[in-house]
Design a protein around this motif. Structure first.
Motif, PDB file in Angstrom:
ATOM      1  N   GLY A   1      34.204  15.672  18.949  1.00 21.44           N
ATOM      2  CA  GLY A   1      35.087  16.007  20.059  1.00 21.44           C
ATOM      3  C   GLY A   1      35.521  14.799  20.859  1.00 21.44           C
ATOM      4  N   LYS A   2      34.770  13.707  20.737  1.00 23.31           N
ATOM      5  CA  LYS A   2      35.106  12.471  21.443  1.00 23.31           C
ATOM      6  C   LYS A   2      35.530  11.400  20.443  1.00 23.31           C
ATOM      7  CE  LYS A   2      33.068   8.924  24.397  1.00 23.31           C
ATOM      8  NZ  LYS A   2      31.824   8.381  24.898  1.00 23.31           N
ATOM      9  N   ASP A   3      34.698  11.178  19.432  1.00 20.75           N
ATOM     10  CA  ASP A   3      34.960  10.133  18.444  1.00 20.75           C
ATOM     11  C   ASP A   3      35.570  10.666  17.148  1.00 20.75           C
ATOM     12  OD1 ASP A   3      33.808   8.095  20.114  1.00 20.75           O
ATOM     13  OD2 ASP A   3      31.852   8.914  19.593  1.00 20.75           O
ATOM     14  N   PHE A   4      35.411  11.948  16.883  1.00 21.86           N
ATOM     15  CA  PHE A   4      35.964  12.567  15.683  1.00 21.86           C
ATOM     16  C   PHE A   4      36.037  14.075  15.890  1.00 21.86           C
ATOM     17  CE2 PHE A   4      31.403  12.160  15.171  1.00 21.86           C
ATOM     18  CZ  PHE A   4      31.008  13.405  14.720  1.00 21.86           C
TER      19      PHE A   4
ATOM     20  N   LEU B   1      19.388  17.400  11.626  1.00 21.18           N
ATOM     21  CA  LEU B   1      20.296  16.560  10.854  1.00 21.18           C
ATOM     22  C   LEU B   1      21.716  16.663  11.425  1.00 21.18           C
ATOM     23  CD1 LEU B   1      21.211  14.880   8.346  1.00 21.18           C
ATOM     24  CD2 LEU B   1      21.413  17.045   7.137  1.00 21.18           C
ATOM     25  N   ILE B   2      22.147  17.873  11.713  1.00 21.50           N
ATOM     26  CA  ILE B   2      23.492  18.086  12.261  1.00 21.50           C
ATOM     27  C   ILE B   2      23.611  17.432  13.638  1.00 21.50           C
ATOM     28  CG2 ILE B   2      25.153  19.826  13.025  1.00 21.50           C
ATOM     29  CD1 ILE B   2      23.770  21.688  10.847  1.00 21.50           C
ATOM     30  N   GLU B   3      22.598  17.613  14.485  1.00 24.33           N
ATOM     31  CA  GLU B   3      22.625  16.991  15.819  1.00 24.33           C
ATOM     32  C   GLU B   3      22.770  15.475  15.707  1.00 24.33           C
ATOM     33  OE1 GLU B   3      20.123  20.152  18.568  1.00 24.33           O
ATOM     34  OE2 GLU B   3      18.987  18.604  17.492  1.00 24.33           O
ATOM     35  N   LYS B   4      22.074  14.884  14.753  1.00 21.09           N
ATOM     36  CA  LYS B   4      22.173  13.434  14.545  1.00 21.09           C
ATOM     37  C   LYS B   4      23.594  13.048  14.108  1.00 21.09           C
ATOM     38  CE  LYS B   4      20.167   9.714  11.830  1.00 21.09           C
ATOM     39  NZ  LYS B   4      19.270   9.361  10.722  1.00 21.09           N
ATOM     40  N   GLU B   5      24.182  13.842  13.232  1.00 20.09           N
ATOM     41  CA  GLU B   5      25.527  13.551  12.722  1.00 20.09           C
ATOM     42  C   GLU B   5      26.610  13.704  13.783  1.00 20.09           C
ATOM     43  OE1 GLU B   5      26.631  12.405   9.806  1.00 20.09           O
ATOM     44  OE2 GLU B   5      24.712  12.375   8.767  1.00 20.09           O
ATOM     45  N   ILE B   6      26.427  14.651  14.712  1.00 19.41           N
ATOM     46  CA  ILE B   6      27.502  14.933  15.683  1.00 19.41           C
ATOM     47  C   ILE B   6      27.229  14.392  17.079  1.00 19.41           C
ATOM     48  CG2 ILE B   6      28.223  16.965  14.387  1.00 19.41           C
ATOM     49  CD1 ILE B   6      26.984  18.681  16.667  1.00 19.41           C
ATOM     50  N   GLY B   7      26.012  13.904  17.336  1.00 10.18           N
ATOM     51  CA  GLY B   7      25.708  13.318  18.641  1.00 10.18           C
ATOM     52  C   GLY B   7      25.606  14.316  19.777  1.00 10.18           C
ATOM     53  N   LYS B   8      25.258  15.573  19.457  1.00  6.76           N
ATOM     54  CA  LYS B   8      25.117  16.623  20.481  1.00  6.76           C
ATOM     55  C   LYS B   8      23.941  17.514  20.150  1.00  6.76           C
ATOM     56  CE  LYS B   8      29.846  17.302  21.990  1.00  6.76           C
ATOM     57  NZ  LYS B   8      30.259  17.997  23.179  1.00  6.76           N
ATOM     58  N   LYS B   9      23.364  18.119  21.181  1.00  2.00           N
ATOM     59  CA  LYS B   9      22.349  19.154  21.017  1.00  2.00           C
ATOM     60  C   LYS B   9      23.072  20.482  20.821  1.00  2.00           C
ATOM     61  CE  LYS B   9      18.638  16.679  21.569  1.00  2.00           C
ATOM     62  NZ  LYS B   9      17.738  16.464  20.438  1.00  2.00           N
ATOM     63  N   ILE B  10      22.587  21.274  19.874  1.00  2.00           N
ATOM     64  CA  ILE B  10      23.268  22.515  19.529  1.00  2.00           C
ATOM     65  C   ILE B  10      22.297  23.692  19.491  1.00  2.00           C
ATOM     66  CG2 ILE B  10      25.198  21.476  18.284  1.00  2.00           C
ATOM     67  CD1 ILE B  10      23.616  21.814  15.676  1.00  2.00           C
ATOM     68  N   LEU B  11      22.877  24.880  19.577  1.00  2.35           N
ATOM     69  CA  LEU B  11      22.132  26.137  19.444  1.00  2.35           C
ATOM     70  C   LEU B  11      22.704  26.896  18.245  1.00  2.35           C
ATOM     71  CD1 LEU B  11      22.266  27.241  23.194  1.00  2.35           C
ATOM     72  CD2 LEU B  11      20.296  26.247  21.999  1.00  2.35           C
ATOM     73  N   PRO B  12      21.853  27.537  17.434  1.00  2.00           N
ATOM     74  CA  PRO B  12      22.362  28.274  16.283  1.00  2.00           C
ATOM     75  C   PRO B  12      23.121  29.523  16.705  1.00  2.00           C
ATOM     76  CG  PRO B  12      20.010  28.645  16.531  1.00  2.00           C
ATOM     77  CD  PRO B  12      20.397  27.618  17.557  1.00  2.00           C
ATOM     78  N   SER B  13      24.202  29.807  16.018  1.00  2.00           N
ATOM     79  CA  SER B  13      24.979  31.010  16.261  1.00  2.00           C
ATOM     80  C   SER B  13      24.781  31.978  15.082  1.00  2.00           C
ATOM     81  CB  SER B  13      26.456  30.658  16.455  1.00  2.00           C
ATOM     82  OG  SER B  13      27.216  31.811  16.696  1.00  2.00           O
ATOM     83  N   TYR B  14      25.400  31.708  13.950  1.00  5.41           N
ATOM     84  CA  TYR B  14      25.202  32.559  12.777  1.00  5.41           C
ATOM     85  C   TYR B  14      25.602  31.827  11.513  1.00  5.41           C
ATOM     86  CZ  TYR B  14      30.234  33.591  12.396  1.00  5.41           C
ATOM     87  OH  TYR B  14      31.589  33.498  12.241  1.00  5.41           O
ATOM     88  N   SER B  15      25.205  32.377  10.395  1.00  2.00           N
ATOM     89  CA  SER B  15      25.606  31.857   9.090  1.00  2.00           C
ATOM     90  C   SER B  15      26.427  32.921   8.371  1.00  2.00           C
ATOM     91  CB  SER B  15      24.387  31.484   8.249  1.00  2.00           C
ATOM     92  OG  SER B  15      23.649  32.653   7.919  1.00  2.00           O
ATOM     93  N   TYR B  16      27.139  32.471   7.375  1.00  2.00           N
ATOM     94  CA  TYR B  16      28.010  33.359   6.599  1.00  2.00           C
ATOM     95  C   TYR B  16      28.160  32.697   5.248  1.00  2.00           C
ATOM     96  CZ  TYR B  16      32.502  35.766   5.543  1.00  2.00           C
ATOM     97  OH  TYR B  16      33.512  36.505   4.986  1.00  2.00           O
ATOM     98  N   TRP B  17      28.131  33.457   4.182  1.00  4.67           N
ATOM     99  CA  TRP B  17      28.465  32.859   2.889  1.00  4.67           C
ATOM    100  C   TRP B  17      29.412  33.776   2.151  1.00  4.67           C
ATOM    101  CZ3 TRP B  17      27.769  34.765  -2.003  1.00  4.67           C
ATOM    102  CH2 TRP B  17      26.809  35.750  -2.189  1.00  4.67           C
ATOM    103  N   ARG B  18      30.186  33.143   1.278  1.00  5.49           N
ATOM    104  CA  ARG B  18      31.202  33.902   0.569  1.00  5.49           C
ATOM    105  C   ARG B  18      31.401  33.335  -0.828  1.00  5.49           C
ATOM    106  NH1 ARG B  18      36.783  35.965   3.279  1.00  5.49           N
ATOM    107  NH2 ARG B  18      37.614  37.025   1.460  1.00  5.49           N
TER     108      ARG B  18
END
Length: 190
Positions: A5-8, A68-85
């Motif tokens: 959101g800031k750098d990419f 891993l995702i937090e490290k890649e995006i530089g933010k702390k996150i909360l899980p919402s949901y998953s989906y596969w198709r």
């Protein structure tokens, strides 16, 4: 690394799934797809396309891949949901932006018999977009709620994808943690 959101606005993550995880999900999505097609009571609008929202096995990735995702995006996150198709020949994804529960999203390529690019556009009126191809096991993390994204018609026979959705822990959509479910693993089906 930078901050999303800031750098990419989106970023490819190579080797997001380990070889073992990739093989597990290849087999899992293929088996579930075959079982779905055999179900005489399934009522999918797209007869040959299988999808699942919030299955325990994919919701588990929300937990195991979070740091891993937090490290890649530089933010702390909360899980919402998953989906596969499991997409099949001629399926497509219309140009759209996601709902708030998909503030930070990942699209993970599990398997497929042809390339099937994802396009991104940050303009108010999306045009051609920037094309991104993924190999099996790779992911792209992106701002699903802000970026227009789509796929043209699938020319191959199949492509299985897992989607992981998160919200910024300190952001305006933090109330969408778990997509307002009581717990991870609670499935939604049409």
């Amino acid at each position: 690394m930078g901050v999303i959101g800031k750098d990419f606005l989106y970023k490819k993550i190579k080797n997001f799934l380990t070889k073992e995880e990739l093989e597990l999900f290849k087999q899992y999505t293929e088996i579930k797809h075959r079982l779905y097609l055999l179900d005489p009571y399934q009522e999918s609008e797209t007869l040959h396309t299988t999808w699942y929202h919030g299955e325990a096995i994919t919701d588990a990735l929300l937990v195991t891949k979070k740091s891993l995702i937090e490290k890649e995006i530089g933010k702390k996150i909360l899980p919402s949901y998953s989906y596969w198709r499991m997409y099949t020949k001629s399926d497509f994804l219309e140009k759209h932006r996601d709902r708030p529960a998909c503030e930070i999203s990942l699209s993970i390529r599990v398997d497929g018999d042809t390339d099937w690019p994802l396009y991104f556009d940050s303009n108010k009126e999306p045009k051609d977009g920037e094309k991104l191809d993924l190999e099996n096991g790779e992911a792209v993390v992106y701002l699903g709620e802000k970026l227009w994204h789509w796929r043209d018609a699938l020319k191959g026979d199949f492509q299985s994808q897992i989607f992981l959705h998160f919200v910024d822990k300190d952001g305006p959509f933090k109330d969408y943690e778990l997509d307002k479910r009581q717990a991870l693993g609670i499935e939604l089906r049409n």
